[in-house]
Write a protein that holds these residues in place. Structure first.
Motif, PDB file in Angstrom:
ATOM      1  N   ILE A 145       0.864  -1.181   0.000  1.00 57.31           N
ATOM      2  CA  ILE A 145       0.000   0.000   0.000  1.00 57.31           C
ATOM      3  C   ILE A 145       0.902   1.234   0.000  1.00 57.31           C
ATOM      4  CG2 ILE A 145      -1.768   1.310   1.214  1.00 57.31           C
ATOM      5  CD1 ILE A 145      -2.767  -1.307   0.031  1.00 57.31           C
ATOM      6  N   CYS A 146       0.711   2.074  -1.015  1.00 55.34           N
ATOM      7  CA  CYS A 146       1.512   3.286  -1.158  1.00 55.34           C
ATOM      8  C   CYS A 146       0.728   4.476  -0.615  1.00 55.34           C
ATOM      9  CB  CYS A 146       1.845   3.511  -2.633  1.00 55.34           C
ATOM     10  SG  CYS A 146       2.780   5.027  -2.942  1.00 55.34           S
ATOM     11  N   THR A 147       1.334   5.192   0.335  1.00 54.45           N
ATOM     12  CA  THR A 147       0.749   6.418   0.877  1.00 54.45           C
ATOM     13  C   THR A 147       1.640   7.588   0.470  1.00 54.45           C
ATOM     14  OG1 THR A 147      -0.130   5.225   2.790  1.00 54.45           O
ATOM     15  CG2 THR A 147      -0.003   7.620   2.961  1.00 54.45           C
ATOM     16  N   VAL A 148       1.038   8.573  -0.171  1.00 56.98           N
ATOM     17  CA  VAL A 148       1.766   9.759  -0.627  1.00 56.98           C
ATOM     18  C   VAL A 148       1.328  10.940   0.237  1.00 56.98           C
ATOM     19  CG1 VAL A 148       2.295  11.270  -2.564  1.00 56.98           C
ATOM     20  CG2 VAL A 148       1.834   8.839  -2.965  1.00 56.98           C
ATOM     21  N   SER A 149       2.298  11.599   0.864  1.00 60.74           N
ATOM     22  CA  SER A 149       2.011  12.712   1.767  1.00 60.74           C
ATOM     23  C   SER A 149       2.885  13.902   1.419  1.00 60.74           C
ATOM     24  CB  SER A 149       2.276  12.312   3.220  1.00 60.74           C
ATOM     25  OG  SER A 149       1.523  11.178   3.600  1.00 60.74           O
ATOM     26  N   LEU A 150       2.388  15.079   1.766  1.00 66.79           N
ATOM     27  CA  LEU A 150       3.191  16.297   1.694  1.00 66.79           C
ATOM     28  C   LEU A 150       3.604  16.672   3.105  1.00 66.79           C
ATOM     29  CD1 LEU A 150       1.163  18.509  -0.802  1.00 66.79           C
ATOM     30  CD2 LEU A 150       3.117  17.036  -1.290  1.00 66.79           C
ATOM     31  N   ASP A 151       4.891  16.897   3.295  1.00 66.98           N
ATOM     32  CA  ASP A 151       5.383  17.403   4.577  1.00 66.98           C
ATOM     33  C   ASP A 151       5.107  18.900   4.603  1.00 66.98           C
ATOM     34  OD1 ASP A 151       6.741  18.342   6.762  1.00 66.98           O
ATOM     35  OD2 ASP A 151       8.557  17.179   6.389  1.00 66.98           O
ATOM     36  N   THR A 152       4.103  19.300   5.383  1.00 68.11           N
ATOM     37  CA  THR A 152       3.695  20.705   5.398  1.00 68.11           C
ATOM     38  C   THR A 152       4.485  21.542   6.389  1.00 68.11           C
ATOM     39  OG1 THR A 152       1.971  20.450   7.097  1.00 68.11           O
ATOM     40  CG2 THR A 152       1.369  19.937   4.816  1.00 68.11           C
ATOM     41  N   SER A 153       5.340  20.891   7.189  1.00 63.57           N
ATOM     42  CA  SER A 153       6.065  21.613   8.238  1.00 63.57           C
ATOM     43  C   SER A 153       7.390  22.177   7.755  1.00 63.57           C
ATOM     44  CB  SER A 153       6.299  20.698   9.445  1.00 63.57           C
ATOM     45  OG  SER A 153       5.079  20.211   9.952  1.00 63.57           O
ATOM     46  N   GLY A 154       8.139  21.384   6.977  1.00 59.77           N
ATOM     47  CA  GLY A 154       9.505  21.789   6.644  1.00 59.77           C
ATOM     48  C   GLY A 154      10.435  21.360   7.755  1.00 59.77           C
ATOM     49  N   ASP A 155      11.094  22.312   8.406  1.00 53.68           N
ATOM     50  CA  ASP A 155      11.908  21.966   9.572  1.00 53.68           C
ATOM     51  C   ASP A 155      11.042  21.270  10.615  1.00 53.68           C
ATOM     52  OD1 ASP A 155      14.310  22.921   8.694  1.00 53.68           O
ATOM     53  OD2 ASP A 155      14.139  24.874   9.668  1.00 53.68           O
ATOM     54  N   LEU A 156      11.646  20.351  11.366  1.00 50.81           N
ATOM     55  CA  LEU A 156      10.921  19.691  12.442  1.00 50.81           C
ATOM     56  C   LEU A 156      10.303  20.718  13.386  1.00 50.81           C
ATOM     57  CD1 LEU A 156      13.417  16.797  13.149  1.00 50.81           C
ATOM     58  CD2 LEU A 156      11.012  16.487  12.569  1.00 50.81           C
ATOM     59  N   LEU A 157       9.136  20.402  13.913  1.00 51.60           N
ATOM     60  CA  LEU A 157       8.374  21.391  14.675  1.00 51.60           C
ATOM     61  C   LEU A 157       8.963  21.708  16.040  1.00 51.60           C
ATOM     62  CD1 LEU A 157       4.722  20.356  13.770  1.00 51.60           C
ATOM     63  CD2 LEU A 157       6.051  22.285  12.903  1.00 51.60           C
ATOM     64  N   HIS A 158       9.916  20.908  16.526  1.00 54.13           N
ATOM     65  CA  HIS A 158      10.550  21.294  17.797  1.00 54.13           C
ATOM     66  C   HIS A 158      11.413  22.543  17.618  1.00 54.13           C
ATOM     67  CE1 HIS A 158      14.117  19.178  16.201  1.00 54.13           C
ATOM     68  NE2 HIS A 158      14.807  19.939  17.026  1.00 54.13           N
ATOM     69  N   ARG A 159      11.730  22.886  16.388  1.00 52.20           N
ATOM     70  CA  ARG A 159      12.483  24.113  16.120  1.00 52.20           C
ATOM     71  C   ARG A 159      11.504  25.280  16.109  1.00 52.20           C
ATOM     72  NH1 ARG A 159      15.769  20.902  11.482  1.00 52.20           N
ATOM     73  NH2 ARG A 159      17.237  19.853  12.866  1.00 52.20           N
ATOM     74  N   ARG A 160      11.259  25.809  17.290  1.00 54.36           N
ATOM     75  CA  ARG A 160      10.212  26.811  17.464  1.00 54.36           C
ATOM     76  C   ARG A 160      10.542  28.129  16.769  1.00 54.36           C
ATOM     77  NH1 ARG A 160       6.951  22.851  19.156  1.00 54.36           N
ATOM     78  NH2 ARG A 160       6.812  22.536  21.414  1.00 54.36           N
ATOM     79  N   GLY A 161      11.826  28.420  16.576  1.00 51.45           N
ATOM     80  CA  GLY A 161      12.204  29.665  15.928  1.00 51.45           C
ATOM     81  C   GLY A 161      12.756  30.711  16.872  1.00 51.45           C
ATOM     82  N   HIS A 162      12.650  30.468  18.188  1.00 48.68           N
ATOM     83  CA  HIS A 162      13.174  31.461  19.129  1.00 48.68           C
ATOM     84  C   HIS A 162      14.223  30.889  20.070  1.00 48.68           C
ATOM     85  CE1 HIS A 162       9.209  29.965  20.774  1.00 48.68           C
ATOM     86  NE2 HIS A 162      10.073  29.498  21.652  1.00 48.68           N
ATOM     87  N   LYS A 163      14.547  29.608  19.935  1.00 46.87           N
ATOM     88  CA  LYS A 163      15.558  29.013  20.809  1.00 46.87           C
ATOM     89  C   LYS A 163      16.833  28.799  20.001  1.00 46.87           C
ATOM     90  CE  LYS A 163      16.407  25.177  23.976  1.00 46.87           C
ATOM     91  NZ  LYS A 163      15.910  23.904  24.506  1.00 46.87           N
ATOM     92  N   GLN A 164      17.772  29.725  20.140  1.00 52.68           N
ATOM     93  CA  GLN A 164      19.002  29.651  19.354  1.00 52.68           C
ATOM     94  C   GLN A 164      20.126  28.948  20.101  1.00 52.68           C
ATOM     95  OE1 GLN A 164      19.956  33.612  18.047  1.00 52.68           O
ATOM     96  NE2 GLN A 164      17.887  34.010  17.318  1.00 52.68           N
TER      97      GLN A 164
END
Length: 371
Positions: A145-164
């Motif tokens: 069974i083939c499942t085709v998905s789009l990764d809508t996040s890009g970078d993993l979501l633990h990378r909140r953007g404010h923790k450098q």
């Protein structure tokens, strides 16, 4: 697939944390979520995809499942791939990357499977294929069974953007938030971390208490899809659910550099006013004024047997301090070695399943309120 089309949305979680993620998703009002191995499945459209990326703290990625079909050989995969609605979801001017995995299937070569999907996208849509692309098509072939998905996040979501700033082997924010949930934390009590490192537990707890969206400071791959509506997204992102927390959140660490990192990360996250980071050893740890809450701690694990023996005094000291000074507080302790957790002599409740972390398997050990 239009903006109003309903489809399966898959939120990934580490094995062992699916039920904790399910509880979070249910609390956010998503439709018909259910836990499955590796995450949570729900139904929705593209607004739900955007909302999941913006709101959900415990998910690693948000995948939009655009197709599922039976496939038994590469020629069949090639034909089915050419009939998928690529133009409805992908843009011809945006590069795409394809990643494939095969398990227990007649098609067993993941590279060949990925190549068929890439060729279908190039020849039917005209979009370039690049290993550096931010938009990823994920193909999973399991039991034919083939499942085709789009990764809508890009970078993993633990990378909140404010923790450098991070310390060595940091705990991911997604794992930390689900451990907080498993400890019963809902945002209305103080949290104390006596080995806070770069402040992950404390910052996550403060953000939960302040009702801040975890994805508020970052970009997502869905902004490069054909289904993206910038105006609708701007309205969704512009909603500010912030509230002033009722409690404060305390981090301690013997390393002055860790305290500096934690303070800087809290400032960037916008919750410094509700956090208190100070340099202190375990023996100096004392509960802050006010009602008891949750102590949560991620001590060193030790990767070798000799390391673990050297860590015994640390765990013993930690347990002694908590038992003698933190009456009324609940404890959550993350450990890779049961004997180290037992060395604290804390009255742990039955443990949750171990969770993979940094090449190890760690367990969250919890207590009720200490006597």
């Amino acid at each position: 697939m239009t903006r109003n089309t309903s489809f399966e949305i898959f939120l990934t979680a580490l094995p062992g944390l699916e039920e904790a993620l399910l509880a979070e998703v249910r609390g956010k009002g998503f439709r018909r979520p259910r836990a499955v191995p590796g995450g949570v499945v729900l139904e929705g459209g593209w607004p739900e995809v955007w909302r999941a990326n913006l709101w959900i703290r415990g998910a690693g990625r948000v995948l939009a499942r655009i197709a599922r079909f039976r496939v038994e050989h590469l020629a069949q995969l090639d034909g089915r791939a050419r009939h998928l609605p690529w133009a409805a979801v992908l843009r011809p001017d945006i590069p795409v990357r394809v990643e494939a995995t095969c398990s227990r299937s007649r098609i067993y070569h993941s590279g060949a499977a990925a190549e068929r999907i890439e060729r279908a996208i190039r020849e039917t849509l005209g979009a370039p294929v690049s290993e550096e692309a931010e938009v990823t098509v994920r193909v999973r072939i399991e039991n034919d069974i083939c499942t085709v998905s789009l990764d809508t996040s890009g970078d993993l979501l633990h990378r909140r953007g404010h923790k450098q700033a991070v310390n060595v082997a940091p705990m991911r924010e997604t794992m930390a938030t689900l451990f907080l949930r498993q400890c019963g934390f809902e945002g209305n009590e103080p949290v104390f971390d006596p080995m806070c490192g770069s402040g992950t537990f404390i910052i996550e707890a403060a953000e939960i208490a302040a009702h801040l969206n975890p994805g508020r400071d970052r970009a997502f791959a869905f902004a490069q899809l054909a289904t993206f509506d910038p105006e609708a997204w701007a309205r969704m992102r512009g909603v500010n659910p912030f509230r002033v927390p009722q409690a404060r959140f305390f981090g301690r660490d013997r390393d002055a550099g860790a305290i500096t990192m934690s303070q800087a990360n809290a400032e960037r996250a916008g919750i410094a006013a509700f956090t208190d980071f100070q340099r202190a050893t375990i023996s100096e740890a004392t509960p802050p004024p006010g009602p008891p809450g949750l102590v949560i701690v991620n001590p060193p694990y030790g990767n070798r047997l000799g390391d673990r023996k050297q860590l015994l005094p640390l765990y013993q000291a930690l347990g002694h301090v908590l038992l003698t000074r933190f009456s009324g507080w609940r404890v959550g302790l993350v450990a890779a070695e049961p004997r180290l957790a037992q060395a604290t002599r804390l009255p742990f409740l039955p443990s949750s399943p171990p969770v993979p972390h940094g090449g190890l398997r760690v367990t969250l050990h919890r207590t009720a309120a200490l006597p």
